[in-house]
Design a protein around this motif. Structure first.
Motif, short mmCIF file in Angstrom:
data_model
loop_
_atom_site.label_atom_id
_atom_site.label_comp_id
_atom_site.label_asym_id
_atom_site.label_seq_id
_atom_site.Cartn_x
_atom_site.Cartn_y
_atom_site.Cartn_z
N TRP A 194 53.77 44.46 39.70
CA TRP A 194 52.33 44.71 39.55
C TRP A 194 51.71 45.19 40.85
CZ3 TRP A 194 50.02 40.88 35.42
CH2 TRP A 194 49.72 41.62 34.27
N TRP A 195 52.44 46.10 41.51
CA TRP A 195 51.88 46.89 42.61
C TRP A 195 51.69 46.09 43.89
CZ3 TRP A 195 47.13 48.95 39.31
CH2 TRP A 195 47.61 49.39 38.07
N VAL A 196 52.36 44.94 43.98
CA VAL A 196 52.12 44.10 45.17
C VAL A 196 53.23 44.21 46.22
CG1 VAL A 196 50.72 42.46 43.85
CG2 VAL A 196 53.11 41.96 44.22
N ASP A 202 41.23 35.36 47.36
CA ASP A 202 42.62 35.15 46.99
C ASP A 202 43.18 36.08 45.92
OD1 ASP A 202 41.08 34.03 45.00
OD2 ASP A 202 41.50 31.98 45.62
N SER A 203 42.43 37.06 45.48
CA SER A 203 42.98 38.05 44.54
C SER A 203 42.15 39.32 44.63
CB SER A 203 42.95 37.52 43.10
OG SER A 203 41.62 37.52 42.61
N GLY A 204 42.68 40.38 44.03
CA GLY A 204 41.94 41.63 44.04
C GLY A 204 40.59 41.47 43.34
N SER A 205 40.60 40.77 42.21
CA SER A 205 39.34 40.58 41.46
C SER A 205 38.31 39.85 42.31
CB SER A 205 39.60 39.75 40.20
OG SER A 205 40.54 40.37 39.38
N THR A 206 38.74 38.80 43.01
CA THR A 206 37.76 38.06 43.80
C THR A 206 37.29 38.90 44.99
OG1 THR A 206 39.54 36.86 44.90
CG2 THR A 206 38.37 35.71 43.15
N HIS A 212 38.81 47.23 38.10
CA HIS A 212 38.61 46.47 39.34
C HIS A 212 38.98 45.01 39.18
CE1 HIS A 212 36.69 49.87 41.33
NE2 HIS A 212 35.94 50.06 40.26
N GLY A 213 39.57 44.63 38.04
CA GLY A 213 39.98 43.24 37.87
C GLY A 213 39.42 42.65 36.59
N ASP A 214 39.73 41.36 36.38
CA ASP A 214 39.45 40.74 35.09
C ASP A 214 38.46 39.59 35.14
OD1 ASP A 214 41.00 42.48 33.66
OD2 ASP A 214 42.83 41.31 33.91
N VAL A 252 42.50 47.76 46.54
CA VAL A 252 43.41 46.69 46.13
C VAL A 252 44.77 47.27 45.73
CG1 VAL A 252 43.80 44.94 44.33
CG2 VAL A 252 41.61 45.06 45.52
N MET A 253 44.74 48.37 44.97
CA MET A 253 46.00 49.01 44.57
C MET A 253 46.44 50.06 45.58
SD MET A 253 47.57 51.81 43.10
CE MET A 253 46.72 52.78 41.87
N THR A 254 45.48 50.86 46.07
CA THR A 254 45.85 52.02 46.90
C THR A 254 46.25 51.64 48.32
OG1 THR A 254 43.50 52.30 47.41
CG2 THR A 254 44.39 53.65 45.62
N SER A 260 44.03 43.66 48.90
CA SER A 260 44.79 42.50 48.41
C SER A 260 46.23 42.96 48.20
CB SER A 260 44.16 41.96 47.13
OG SER A 260 44.77 40.77 46.74
N LYS A 261 46.86 42.60 47.10
CA LYS A 261 48.21 43.02 46.73
C LYS A 261 49.17 43.11 47.94
CE LYS A 261 46.95 45.19 42.33
NZ LYS A 261 47.59 44.45 41.27
N GLY A 262 49.32 44.30 48.55
CA GLY A 262 50.28 44.46 49.64
C GLY A 262 49.87 43.83 50.96
#
Ligand code: PLP
Length: 426
Positions: free
Chosen positions: A48-50, A106-110, A141-143, A240-242, A266-268
């Motif tokens: 998941w892109w991390v 602690d996450s992309g969404s936050t 942009h998240g959930d 977050v992804m890019t 986030s992620k990476g």
């Protein structure tokens, strides 16, 4: 081996009613994931892109082990620790100078929720409240509720729509229609329709991920940024992804010379090893919250904000970026992706072959496109049975591997994609 049918685990973005097996993974190394019985898969979507440098990267694992023996967790409201301090300092060093403050989550969404709250908090605290947010069509942009609100409305969030707040949507800059996007943004920033000037524009720079790996040019991103600057609308880059090399440069904004007012990462950030996120902002946003008046405090936190072990993993990631040839690996992977993609580019079963940095994508020509295309579950199962972890978005197949993937592993991924086209249409 799969998790048993009576497992109590409810998996994300997983329709348990389809009865698909859920592989049990015991170990990861490099670009591979291993089941307890030794069966293995090539992780072609970086879990998941991390995952950027590979699973269980020795330097990141060592940093985690080391930190776990010193300090596991610390309340971050009014207290601090060395891993967070050095991480924040290094993030400030590697991002453009106007970004001066780092807020942990602690996450992309936050990180997105924080960005939106920072933007609204800024306008409220300077005594000029604004609340409207501009978004780009097809964004994700998240959930969480705020992150869903600024994302594309559709299958991901239909049942929750009554809870989502209104936004103004700018059309995606499809090729040839870029000026329409810029004109719409200009009009929205000038509040021509709504009468109220927006607080912020949030954007995934250069490529929209979950929206279908939709790519747009750097000059459009640069123009969007300057329109916002001209109208005093805060510009939020959701990287977050890019971020962390996916698009070919450390951050996608770098390719457009864009400096956002707020940057979500986030992620990476931890090399993909542990959950951590940051929202960076320019000094005036921090300054608007800096006061002897406690009502102007930035009231956002979660229990694990700036967890020391996650920060240590992120520091190890930044060290890897500093002293390993990460950019060279990214460039090589980008070239290899381009070569594999070019082989399928003329295939009549394939449309819109596209690539940005290490991310390659194509659409399978099917009558029923879109996220709920019946093709996706069939493809996912096919790849799983052929030793590859891929997770098409509807009829969009994309490959986003860790940078350590070998030439042989990448070739195997593309062989599986090619074979799946024969399978689906043969
Ligand atoms: N923003 C973007 C651009 C994303 O791609 C994602 C997740 O894929 C998120 C935010 C949400 O991140 P997370 O899943 O860590 O909450």
């Amino acid at each position: 081996m799969s998790s048993s049918a009576n497992s109590p685990v409810w998996h994300p973005f997983t329709q348990h009613g389809l009865g698909e097996p859920i592989p049990l993974i015991a170990r990861g190394e490099g670009a591979r994931l291993y089941a307890p019985d030794g069966n293995h898969w090539i992780d072609a979507i970086s879990s998941w892109w991390v995952t950027t440098h590979g699973h269980a990267h020795p330097r990141i694992m060592a940093a985690i082990r080391d930190q776990s023996e010193k300090l596991d967790q610390l309340i971050f409201a009014g207290w601090t620790h060395e891993p967070a301090e050095s991480l924040a300092a290094e993030l400030i060093r590697i991002t453009p100078a106007p970004l001066t403050r780092v807020f942990f989550s602690d996450s992309g969404s936050t990180s997105v929720e924080v960005a939106l709250k920072m933007a609204l908090g800024y306008w409220a605290n300077i005594g000029a409240p604004r609340s409207r947010i501009l978004v780009l069509e097809h964004s994700y942009h998240g959930d969480t509720i705020g992150a869903m609100s600024v994302g594309e409305r559709g299958v991901f969030n239909k049942p929750y729509e009554p809870l989502l707040f209104d936004v103004d949507t700018i059309p995606f800059p499809h090729e040839g229609l870029e000026q329409a996007t810029l004109d719409a943004l200009e009009a929205a920033c000038a509040a021509q329709k709504t009468g109220s000037v927006p607080a912020a524009f949030i954007v995934e720079p250069l490529i929209l991920g979950a929206g279908g790996m939709l790519i747009y040019p750097a000059w459009v991103l640069a123009e969007m940024r300057s329109i916002c600057a001209r109208h005093g609308v805060l510009f939020i880059a959701d990287e977050v992804m890019t971020g962390w090399g996916r698009t070919g440069t450390r951050f996608a904004c770098d390719q457009a010379g864009v400096i956002p007012d707020i940057l979500c990462l986030s992620k990476g950030l931890t090399g993909g090893a542990l959950p951590l996120a940051v929202t960076l902002c320019i000094e005036p946003i921090f300054a608007a919250h800096f006061s002897a008046d406690r009502a102007k405090t930035f009231y956002h936190s979660s229990s694990y904000t700036a967890n020391p072990i996650a920060c240590a993993a992120a520091n190890a990631n930044l060290e890897i970026w500093r002293d390993e040839p990460v950019q060279q690996r990214i460039d090589m992977l980008a070239d290899a992706q381009a070569a594999h993609l070019s082989i399928l580019a003329t295939d009549p079963r394939v449309a819109n072959p596209r690539r940005l940095g290490t991310i390659a994508a194509l659409d399978v020509v099917v009558p029923d496109g879109g996220y709920l295309s019946n093709l996706a579950p069939r493809l996912i199962a096919f790849y799983r049975d052929h030793g590859v972890l891929l997770r098409p978005l509807g009829n969009t197949i994309y490959v986003m591997p860790p940078y350590c993937i070998t030439a042989d592993e990448l070739a195997a991924v593309w062989r599986a994609i090619s074979a799946s086209l024969d399978q689906s249409f043969g």
